[in-house]
Motif scaffolding. Structure first.
Motif, mmCIF file in Angstrom:
data_model
loop_
_atom_site.group_PDB
_atom_site.id
_atom_site.type_symbol
_atom_site.label_atom_id
_atom_site.label_comp_id
_atom_site.label_asym_id
_atom_site.label_seq_id
_atom_site.Cartn_x
_atom_site.Cartn_y
_atom_site.Cartn_z
ATOM 1 N N PHE A 1 13.466 0.133 -9.832
ATOM 2 C CA PHE A 1 12.760 -0.648 -8.504
ATOM 3 C C PHE A 1 11.811 0.298 -7.969
ATOM 4 C CE2 PHE A 1 12.599 -1.934 -4.192
ATOM 5 C CZ PHE A 1 12.714 -2.940 -4.145
ATOM 6 N N ALA A 2 12.085 1.606 -7.847
ATOM 7 C CA ALA A 2 11.168 2.457 -7.216
ATOM 8 C C ALA A 2 9.757 2.701 -7.891
ATOM 9 C CB ALA A 2 11.677 3.716 -6.844
ATOM 10 N N ALA A 3 10.138 2.628 -9.490
ATOM 11 C CA ALA A 3 8.646 2.652 -10.158
ATOM 12 C C ALA A 3 7.929 1.531 -9.741
ATOM 13 C CB ALA A 3 9.263 2.935 -11.729
ATOM 14 N N GLY A 4 8.654 0.376 -9.915
ATOM 15 C CA GLY A 4 7.751 -0.829 -9.656
ATOM 16 C C GLY A 4 7.100 -0.970 -8.639
ATOM 17 N N ILE A 5 7.720 -0.622 -7.250
ATOM 18 C CA ILE A 5 7.149 -0.571 -5.810
ATOM 19 C C ILE A 5 5.992 0.507 -5.692
ATOM 20 C CG2 ILE A 5 7.315 -0.116 -3.498
ATOM 21 C CD1 ILE A 5 8.632 -2.696 -4.631
ATOM 22 N N LYS A 6 6.259 1.425 -6.490
ATOM 23 C CA LYS A 6 5.141 2.651 -6.480
ATOM 24 C C LYS A 6 3.692 1.926 -7.173
ATOM 25 C CE LYS A 6 8.067 6.475 -5.952
ATOM 26 N NZ LYS A 6 8.641 7.739 -6.699
ATOM 27 N N GLN A 7 4.052 1.312 -8.137
ATOM 28 C CA GLN A 7 2.896 0.720 -8.896
ATOM 29 C C GLN A 7 2.368 -0.446 -8.010
ATOM 30 O OE1 GLN A 7 3.449 0.234 -12.983
ATOM 31 N NE2 GLN A 7 1.421 -0.380 -13.595
ATOM 32 N N ILE A 8 3.214 -1.287 -7.448
ATOM 33 C CA ILE A 8 2.685 -2.327 -6.506
ATOM 34 C C ILE A 8 2.011 -1.865 -5.231
ATOM 35 C CG2 ILE A 8 3.548 -4.072 -4.996
ATOM 36 C CD1 ILE A 8 3.708 -4.992 -7.677
ATOM 37 N N SER A 9 2.529 -0.596 -4.974
ATOM 38 C CA SER A 9 1.759 -0.152 -3.697
ATOM 39 C C SER A 9 0.152 0.576 -4.160
ATOM 40 C CB SER A 9 2.405 1.481 -3.421
ATOM 41 O OG SER A 9 1.713 2.235 -2.318
ATOM 42 N N ARG A 10 -0.127 0.918 -5.308
ATOM 43 C CA ARG A 10 -1.295 1.262 -5.871
ATOM 44 C C ARG A 10 -2.264 0.127 -5.960
ATOM 45 N NH1 ARG A 10 2.134 4.936 -9.069
ATOM 46 N NH2 ARG A 10 2.012 3.655 -10.729
ATOM 47 N N PHE A 11 -1.658 -0.909 -6.430
ATOM 48 C CA PHE A 11 -2.501 -2.307 -6.415
ATOM 49 C C PHE A 11 -2.947 -2.568 -5.313
ATOM 50 C CE2 PHE A 11 0.423 -3.411 -10.407
ATOM 51 C CZ PHE A 11 -0.398 -2.788 -11.254
ATOM 52 N N ASP B 1 19.783 -0.149 0.050
ATOM 53 C CA ASP B 1 19.441 1.092 1.055
ATOM 54 C C ASP B 1 18.314 2.052 0.253
ATOM 55 O OD1 ASP B 1 21.332 0.210 2.608
ATOM 56 O OD2 ASP B 1 22.733 1.797 2.244
ATOM 57 N N SER B 2 18.264 1.979 -1.164
ATOM 58 C CA SER B 2 17.438 2.607 -1.980
ATOM 59 C C SER B 2 16.098 1.942 -1.878
ATOM 60 C CB SER B 2 17.733 2.899 -3.572
ATOM 61 O OG SER B 2 16.871 3.572 -4.150
ATOM 62 N N ALA B 3 16.163 0.750 -1.988
ATOM 63 C CA ALA B 3 14.787 -0.159 -1.892
ATOM 64 C C ALA B 3 14.428 -0.162 -0.672
ATOM 65 C CB ALA B 3 15.286 -1.666 -2.213
ATOM 66 N N LEU B 4 15.008 -0.181 0.640
ATOM 67 C CA LEU B 4 14.502 -0.033 1.839
ATOM 68 C C LEU B 4 13.671 1.415 2.087
ATOM 69 C CD1 LEU B 4 17.359 -1.563 4.064
ATOM 70 C CD2 LEU B 4 15.030 -2.508 3.406
ATOM 71 N N SER B 5 14.603 2.249 1.431
ATOM 72 C CA SER B 5 13.778 3.818 1.612
ATOM 73 C C SER B 5 12.549 3.842 0.765
ATOM 74 C CB SER B 5 14.754 4.620 1.004
ATOM 75 O OG SER B 5 14.222 6.155 1.303
ATOM 76 N N VAL B 6 12.537 3.275 -0.334
ATOM 77 C CA VAL B 6 11.134 3.492 -1.122
ATOM 78 C C VAL B 6 10.147 2.430 -0.466
ATOM 79 C CG1 VAL B 6 10.017 2.383 -3.322
ATOM 80 C CG2 VAL B 6 12.277 3.731 -3.257
ATOM 81 N N LEU B 7 10.399 1.160 0.060
ATOM 82 C CA LEU B 7 9.485 0.516 0.805
ATOM 83 C C LEU B 7 8.884 1.152 1.924
ATOM 84 C CD1 LEU B 7 11.315 -2.989 0.374
ATOM 85 C CD2 LEU B 7 9.266 -2.431 -0.552
ATOM 86 N N GLU B 8 9.621 1.863 2.734
ATOM 87 C CA GLU B 8 9.217 2.643 4.001
ATOM 88 C C GLU B 8 8.121 3.529 3.466
ATOM 89 O OE1 GLU B 8 8.417 2.972 7.632
ATOM 90 O OE2 GLU B 8 10.025 1.922 7.023
ATOM 91 N N SER B 9 8.365 4.370 2.463
ATOM 92 C CA SER B 9 7.548 5.368 2.192
ATOM 93 C C SER B 9 6.316 4.771 1.482
ATOM 94 C CB SER B 9 8.161 6.245 1.223
ATOM 95 O OG SER B 9 8.681 5.871 -0.021
ATOM 96 N N GLU B 10 6.155 3.587 0.574
ATOM 97 C CA GLU B 10 5.319 3.203 -0.046
ATOM 98 C C GLU B 10 4.384 1.940 0.440
ATOM 99 O OE1 GLU B 10 4.316 4.469 -2.869
ATOM 100 O OE2 GLU B 10 5.681 6.117 -2.990
ATOM 101 N N LEU B 11 5.228 1.254 1.183
ATOM 102 C CA LEU B 11 4.410 0.114 1.924
ATOM 103 C C LEU B 11 4.821 -0.066 3.277
ATOM 104 C CD1 LEU B 11 5.517 -2.699 -0.645
ATOM 105 C CD2 LEU B 11 3.512 -1.226 -0.911
ATOM 106 N N GLY B 12 5.205 0.725 4.044
ATOM 107 C CA GLY B 12 5.360 1.001 5.585
ATOM 108 C C GLY B 12 4.220 0.554 6.395
#
Length: 480
Positions: free
Chosen positions: A462-472, A387-398
């Protein structure tokens, strides 16, 4: 590409360029570096050795002049075949032997993941539970109980520990799979189960049906029998089995009906029943991989295919690697006794049985009432992570990706905007200590996909990783 794990000796009286020459010659003499293998670039070597590029260039020039190395336009610097200067010792052409083996090399991307994954700063690729979820007390108690019963560490029967096979059969009954210890073979994990099936049962050139993106395609285990993969389309109910075509030669179906890897889908109960009927009518063998079956997050999934199998069509693969500990290296195959005996015979020819210690410990774990309580805890923790992963993905990669909410297992299957170069994203993430799995390793049609695991890292990591992936990704798209 050769890996050069060496540093010059700063205290030596031998010049650094000569140390480089001596090291290269030594590796070639021992056969560590096969003929035609490619060296890293001079820039890479200089960076690794912490020396000026001119020092590396001087060493390379001498080795080229002596015929130890050779170069070709676009082909880099390679080990030459006419290396007379290596003290007159002609090295064995190990590359010829390497190329002759039954197993082909892993995909380059998977080799890279395997190399860097355990040292990565953030592991979004790992198909394992996080260390913080590991049941230390449960395992310690099981090991203590096993040690009190230890009388020897001799070989076990060909099919494995009887006590372990019995408890596995009992636990499978909870999934409506009616079997006995005589129909269970203990293996060194699901990967060995697949290898045993490949070398024991499959004809050369057999056709293996899978989903378009399949875990099986990320492996090379069926290459030894030159298996031909054919993809079947899927829908929300699961794999569309009716696209299997009639033809000559051996055919079988590999499927993960519960929390598929990598896509995470769940085959519906009706589709399972229809598939089993189809397989029985056409004598189609099925390999059912149940690695994630116990890891549901919202509701218990439908019965396994094996529970519906009345004709012995299904070889059912189980494992403790996902729900407990991959390091135990314990899996199992459930099938007709004639097949189990054949596989057991081949297994005895390859490793003479899985670890007796691991089998003893796992028997204690599965007999412990705390194991089911532990599984419930795992499901709760995985649900929080999902659930946390889905929330982060929505905000960063939605805005640049789509995905389905997984009902269990470990993975979220992203489909990225076609403008995103997934291989470039993988490379950049790797350079920054983040590992993810490009979809291309699971099938040629998944070039725009990424498999993310929420099971290993904590929510914050996980959130830290996705935020960096989003920047890339944003940086990539801004250059379009």
């Amino acid at each position: 590409m050769i890996e050069v794990n060496w540093q010059p000796d700063a205290t030596s009286k031998i010049p650094v360029y000569q140390q480089i020459i001596n090291t290269c010659i030594s590796h070639i003499q021992r056969g560590d570096w096969p003929i035609n293998a490619q060296l890293p670039s001079q820039r890479q070597l200089a960076s690794q050795f912490h020396v000026n590029r001119s020092t590396v260039a001087k060493a390379m020039t001498i080795l080229l002049a002596d015929g130890v190395l050779t170069t070709a336009f676009g082909g880099g610097t390679r080990i030459a075949s006419n290396s007379w200067s290596t003290m007159m010792h002609q090295p064995v052409d190990w590359q010829d032997f390497i190329d002759s083996g039954e197993f082909v090399a892993n995909q380059a991307t998977i080799q890279r993941i395997n190399k860097v994954e355990t040292q990565a700063r953030i592991r979004l690729s790992t198909g394992e539970l996080g260390p913080d979820i590991f049941p230390v007390e449960l395992m310690q108690h099981a090991m203590l109980q096993a040690s009190t019963k230890l009388t020897s560490m001799n070989y076990l029967p060909p099919m494995g520990s009887l006590a372990l096979r019995q408890i596995i059969a009992e636990r499978l009954a909870k999934w409506d799979i009616q079997t006995s210890a005589d129909s269970v073979l203990i293996t060194s994990g699901s990967l060995q189960s697949l290898q045993l099936i490949a070398v024991s049962l499959l004809a050369d050139g057999a056709t293996v049906y899978t989903t378009p993106a399949s875990y099986l395609k990320s492996l090379r285990v069926l290459q030894s029998v030159h298996a031909q993969f054919k993809s079947l389309p899927t829908d929300r109910q699961g794999l569309q089995y009716w696209h299997i075509t009639a033809g000559e030669g051996q055919r079988l179906l590999y499927v993960i009906p519960t929390f598929d890897n990598p896509a995470g889908g769940v085959m519906s109960q009706q589709r399972r029943a229809d598939l089993i009927q189809y397989a029985q009518e056409r004598r189609l063998p099925i390999i059912e991989d149940s690695a994630y079956q116990d890891l549901w997050l919202d509701e218990r999934p439908p019965q396994p295919l094996k529970a519906l199998d009345k004709s012995g069509n299904v070889l059912y693969l189980g494992s403790i690697s996902k729900s407990l500990a991959p390091g135990m290296r314990i899996g199992w195959i459930v099938g007709p006794q004639s097949i189990i005996k054949r596989l057991a015979d081949v297994k005895m020819q390859t490793d003479y049985g899985a670890s007796s210690v691991s089998q003893m410990v796992l028997t204690e774990v599965l007999n412990d009432p705390d194991y089911d309580r532990y599984l419930e805890t795992v499901r709760q923790k995985l649900k929080l992570r999902r659930d946390s992963a889905l929330s982060v993905l929505e905000s960063e990669l939605g805005q640049v990706a789509t995905w389905q909410k997984p009902a269990g297992g470990f993975y979220i299957w992203l489909t990225l905007d076609p403008a995103v170069n997934v291989q470039q994203l993988f490379d950049q993430a790797d350079q920054n200590g983040i590992v993810l799995n490009p979809g291309s390793v699971y099938g040629s049609g998944a070039q725009h996909n990424v498999r993310l695991s929420y099971a290993f890292e904590t929510e914050s990591q996980f959130a830290a990783g996705i935020k960096q992936i989003s920047r890339f990704i944003r940086a990539q798209l801004s250059k379009e």
